[in-house]
Design a protein around this motif. Structure first.
Motif, PDB file in Angstrom:
ATOM      1  N   LYS A 203       0.814  -1.226   0.000  1.00  0.00           N
ATOM      2  CA  LYS A 203       0.000   0.000   0.000  1.00  0.00           C
ATOM      3  C   LYS A 203       0.842   1.268   0.000  1.00  0.00           C
ATOM      4  O   LYS A 203       0.611   2.177  -0.813  1.00  0.00           O
ATOM      5  N   PHE A 204       1.806   1.346   0.911  1.00  0.00           N
ATOM      6  CA  PHE A 204       2.499   2.607   1.130  1.00  0.00           C
ATOM      7  C   PHE A 204       3.784   2.746   0.327  1.00  0.00           C
ATOM      8  O   PHE A 204       4.375   3.830   0.289  1.00  0.00           O
ATOM      9  N   TRP A 205       4.237   1.668  -0.293  1.00  0.00           N
ATOM     10  CA  TRP A 205       5.395   1.751  -1.163  1.00  0.00           C
ATOM     11  C   TRP A 205       5.012   1.493  -2.621  1.00  0.00           C
ATOM     12  O   TRP A 205       5.082   2.373  -3.454  1.00  0.00           O
ATOM     13  N   ALA A 206       4.562   0.272  -2.951  1.00  0.00           N
ATOM     14  CA  ALA A 206       4.273  -0.076  -4.347  1.00  0.00           C
ATOM     15  C   ALA A 206       3.139   0.763  -4.923  1.00  0.00           C
ATOM     16  O   ALA A 206       3.219   1.242  -6.063  1.00  0.00           O
ATOM     17  N   ASN A 207       2.064   0.937  -4.155  1.00  0.00           N
ATOM     18  CA  ASN A 207       0.878   1.645  -4.651  1.00  0.00           C
ATOM     19  C   ASN A 207       0.912   3.146  -4.400  1.00  0.00           C
ATOM     20  O   ASN A 207      -0.055   3.843  -4.705  1.00  0.00           O
TER      21      ASN A 207
END
Length: 501
Positions: free
Chosen positions: A427-431
């Motif tokens: 959630k907080f890195w890839a997306n």
């Protein structure tokens, strides 16, 4: 603060010590099983508790069609193979959903409190009890809704958003595919009157000309992993052809820091597990790579850098941050960070491996932070790391056909806390288009990022500041998955009805 032990400089155990210290841990957690073929049997237990417990007991005592593999057995087989080249036995481990633990009469384990998560997600139930197929989790991860032809059969009840009942995942692996197929059939027969195999997935390792594992897009896979055993460290044997120093990137971690939790079901340690079936659209991906190279007007001989800027490595595994061409193999270079590329002129910030493993960059990019704050950020970043155990599925020849059968990756990872590790990274890195740079925005991970995709920036000259924007669509799609728990060996005995545990 992460609810995980602080990183230490504790010396990693060698195989002989780990055989003693982690004998009650299931195999494949501290070290991958290493087999070329794997079967994943997703099981619904349909009988009463007593019959289900008896079936589980047969997998523990050797009277069933397979015998579950402990870390001690796995490492003993590893030592024997290294000494005498004698292959190990068929590998087997079993994992359970919350419903599966309850079906066997026990209370499901709970992950530690998610104290460090942002307010936007802190209200959610712990990930394991919440499950991956729920609406809350789908919104959290930007996973697709269970509409027709989105998920493979078996994950949801037809025509509904209701997950099908799944209790256990039996993972089997061997280098002999014929033996593996016969064993799966034997397990299926053995489950008669006890349970049903609702989903069956097959995984097959792919290798390049150098013998290194790859995925269907053609890139070296599984290169950078946390290392829990001293024998597996790249600098363990200075005389080895695979020797690599660790002065820039040290992959070591104790099992308790990243992957093991005290098992409330038994006397040992367990681990939480994520399974995601990811379909890869290979032909379309390769066409998009070529289009990107033309968009950037890359010179002849430099076209491969287009794909390297998406992944962060060339196909042979060479990190693009280290050089503008491939060739850093045998061993594949892993002793690197991004300290000399803080502007992203070599390796774009959105590159898959830079997003998934920033190698200390979250602290390096934190302008205005004190030395103490940077060190805390560095530790927290390191504690997000996943222990990946993925394997490709499908025939690579089918990947090149316009209407070929699906291919992709069976993504799997172990961790102490799914919310703080896997879900946070997704959630907080890839997306997250703002990770690692907010202005101008980095963009989503071009490989596994989910959500609205804006144009990405690519440097058309290696190491130069000049860049062009280009679109890159989503060529990886989720087809199914769930969260599981891997109990300790003693925890499995308790699930099987042993009241002495």
């Amino acid at each position: 603060m992460l609810d995980i032990p602080s990183l230490t400089t504790t010396k990693l155990p060698r195989y002989d010590q780990a055989i003693k210290d982690y004998a009650d841990v299931q195999g494949n957690i501290l070290k991958g099983h290493g087999r070329d073929h794997a079967a994943f049997l997703f099981i619904e237990l349909t009988s009463d508790k007593a019959k289900s417990q008896a079936w589980l007991q047969s997998l523990l005592d050797g009277t069933g069609p397979v015998t579950l593999t402990s870390t001690a057995k796995q490492l003993q087989d590893t030592v024997r193979f290294k000494q005498f080249r004698i292959p190990g036995d068929l590998f087997a481990m079993i994992l359970f959903t919350t419903a599966g633990v309850e079906a066997l009469g026990q209370t499901p384990p709970t992950e530690p409190k998610q104290a460090d998560l942002p307010p936007s997600v802190a209200h959610l139930a712990p990930a394991f009890s919440r499950g991956m197929r729920t609406e809350d989790t789908r919104q959290l991860l930007s996973d697709p809704a269970p509409e027709p032809d989105v998920y493979d059969p078996g994950w949801f009840k037809p025509g509904t958003a209701e997950p099908t009942p799944l209790h256990a995942l039996l993972l089997l692996a061997d280098d002999d595919f014929d033996l593996l197929q016969r064993t799966v059939r034997a397990v299926s027969d053995d489950l008669t009157g006890i349970g049903e195999i609702r989903i069956l997935e097959w995984g097959h390792a792919l290798r390049n000309a150098d013998g290194n594992g790859i995925e269907h897009f053609g890139y070296a896979d599984g290169v950078s992993q946390p290392v829990y055993l001293a024998n597996d460290m790249p600098n363990d044997d200075p005389t080895s052809a695979d020797f690599e120093d660790i002065d820039r990137w040290d992959p070591s971690a104790t099992p308790e820091e990243l992957v093991l939790v005290p098992d409330p079901l038994g006397k040992g340690q367990g681990s939480f597990f994520v399974f995601r079936k990811l379909q890869q659209y290979v032909r379309e991906f390769k066409e998009a790579e070529e289009k990107l190279a033309k968009r950037l007007a890359l010179a002849k001989g430099d076209e491969e850098r287009a794909g390297a800027m998406l992944v962060g490595r060339y196909e042979d595994g060479t990190p693009v941050v280290e050089r503008g061409s491939d060739g850093l193999i045998n061993p594949i270079a892993n002793n690197f960070d991004y300290a000399e590329d803080m502007q992203g002129h070599r390796c774009p910030f959105h590159s898959h491996i830079r997003k998934m493993n920033p190698r200390g960059e979250t602290a390096q990019q934190a302008t205005g932070a004190s030395a103490e704050e940077r060190e805390e950020m560095r530790k927290e970043e390191l504690l997000r790391r996943l222990t990946r155990r993925g394997i490709p599925f499908g025939d690579p020849e089918e990947a090149q056909k316009e209407d070929g059968k699906p291919v992709g990756l069976l993504f799997m990872c172990f961790q102490r806390n799914i919310a703080q590790q896997y879900e946070f990274i997704q959630k907080f890195w890839a997306n997250n288009a703002g990770f690692l740079k907010k202005e101008p925005a980095t963009g989503l991970d071009p490989i596994i990022g989910q959500g609205t995709r804006d144009k990405l920036r690519f440097n058309y000259t290696y190491g130069g500041a000049g860049c062009r924007q280009a679109e890159f669509k989503e060529f990886v799609k989720l087809r199914g998955g769930e969260y599981f728990y891997a109990p300790s060996m003693s925890g499995l005995r308790a699930l099987a009805g042993d009241k002495s545990v």
